[in-house]
Design a protein around this motif. Structure first.
Motif, PDB file in Angstrom:
ATOM      1  N   ARG A  96       4.891 -10.078   6.080  1.00  0.00           N
ATOM      2  CA  ARG A  96       5.664  -9.554   4.966  1.00  0.00           C
ATOM      3  C   ARG A  96       5.318  -7.706   4.477  1.00  0.00           C
ATOM      4  O   ARG A  96       3.882  -7.886   4.546  1.00  0.00           O
ATOM      5  CB  ARG A  96       5.659 -10.748   3.661  1.00  0.00           C
ATOM      6  N   LEU A  97       6.114  -7.195   4.669  1.00  0.00           N
ATOM      7  CA  LEU A  97       5.934  -5.815   4.839  1.00  0.00           C
ATOM      8  C   LEU A  97       6.228  -4.757   3.776  1.00  0.00           C
ATOM      9  O   LEU A  97       7.122  -5.232   2.612  1.00  0.00           O
ATOM     10  CB  LEU A  97       6.741  -5.110   5.853  1.00  0.00           C
ATOM     11  N   THR A  98       5.345  -4.043   2.678  1.00  0.00           N
ATOM     12  CA  THR A  98       5.309  -3.911   1.245  1.00  0.00           C
ATOM     13  C   THR A  98       5.208  -1.971   1.622  1.00  0.00           C
ATOM     14  O   THR A  98       4.590  -1.203   2.093  1.00  0.00           O
ATOM     15  CB  THR A  98       4.222  -4.150   0.469  1.00  0.00           C
ATOM     16  N   VAL A  99       6.540  -1.229   1.460  1.00  0.00           N
ATOM     17  CA  VAL A  99       5.864   0.334   1.966  1.00  0.00           C
ATOM     18  C   VAL A  99       6.293   0.822   0.609  1.00  0.00           C
ATOM     19  O   VAL A  99       7.264   0.419  -0.266  1.00  0.00           O
ATOM     20  CB  VAL A  99       7.610   0.849   2.306  1.00  0.00           C
ATOM     21  N   VAL A 100       5.417   1.521   0.166  1.00  0.00           N
ATOM     22  CA  VAL A 100       4.774   2.409  -0.689  1.00  0.00           C
ATOM     23  C   VAL A 100       4.928   3.991  -1.022  1.00  0.00           C
ATOM     24  O   VAL A 100       5.429   4.098   0.595  1.00  0.00           O
ATOM     25  CB  VAL A 100       3.871   2.165  -1.303  1.00  0.00           C
TER      26      VAL A 100
END
Lengths: 112, 113
Positions: free
Chosen positions: A108-112
């Protein structure tokens, strides 16, 4: 049945950076697939990782953005390059064995 | 090119009621058909598959699906659902033995007490 281990299970990354996802299988397999599952959506095939040759990419996915390595028959990596928030997704590897396809738990990748 | 259509994005049902999750596919060649289930915060698991032979296939937890070639459908059914069946269900097709899958958009089954 094939046992697939993916690392990392999740990560939060800054935009513009890259993340490499690893997929390890407990047996030798000819083909490995990488899928993306964007939030609230279905799975889309990114590419087929071929041992000893370049990966085969599906329409809409390019090697510069999603470079893939397949150094042997039990391991593959997918790199998500120059990330943007639109890359926030679950990335899964999959291997066919027998008459079915098995999936890793996903990254699960979250890019901020 | 192949495609898979799951018309229902969400199906709410009461516990012990029957349910049908619809799946239609488009392909000019023979296909293998699959239903995968994704429980909350878990990975994809194969629920059942049709490769050849009997058009009615069953899973170990009471689900069944019937391959209908004339209607290009592979609907998933269960006569009596449980709370634990709450999950996302994906229909998928493959046109060869590589099991490179084309997925439908998924149907969220929500079982209420």
């Amino acid at each position: 049945s094939a046992v697939i281990s993916q690392k990392p299970s999740r990560d939060i990354c800054q935009r513009g950076t890259s993340l490499t996802i690893q997929c390890q299988v407990d047996s030798q397999v000819t083909m490995m697939f990488w899928y993306r599952q964007q939030p609230g959506q279905s799975l889309t095939l990114i590419a087929t990782a071929n041992q000893g040759s370049e990966a085969t990419y599906e329409s809409g996915f390019v090697i510069d953005k999603f470079p893939i390595s397949r150094p042997n028959l039990t391991f593959s990596t997918l790199t998500v390059s120059n990330m943007s928030p639109e890359d926030s997704s679950i990335y899964l590897c999959s291997v066919p064995q027998g008459t079915e396809a098995f999936f890793g738990q996903g990254t699960r990748l979250t890019v901020v | 090119a192949q495609s898979v259509t799951q018309l229902d994005s969400q199906v709410p049902v009461f516990e012990e009621a029957p349910v049908e999750l619809r799946c239609n596919y488009s392909s000019s060649v023979s296909v293998y058909l699959f239903w995968y289930v994704q429980y909350p915060n878990q990975g994809l698991q194969l629920l059942l598959k049709y490769l050849s032979g009997s058009t009615l296939v069953e899973s170990i937890n009471g689900f069944e699906a019937e391959f209908n070639k004339s209607q290009t459908s592979f609907h998933l059914r269960k006569p009596s659902v449980h709370i634990s069946d709450t999950a996302e269900y994906f229909c998928a097709v493959s046109t060869d033995s590589s099991y490179k899958l084309i997925f439908g958009s998924g149907t969220r089954l929500l079982v209420r007490p």
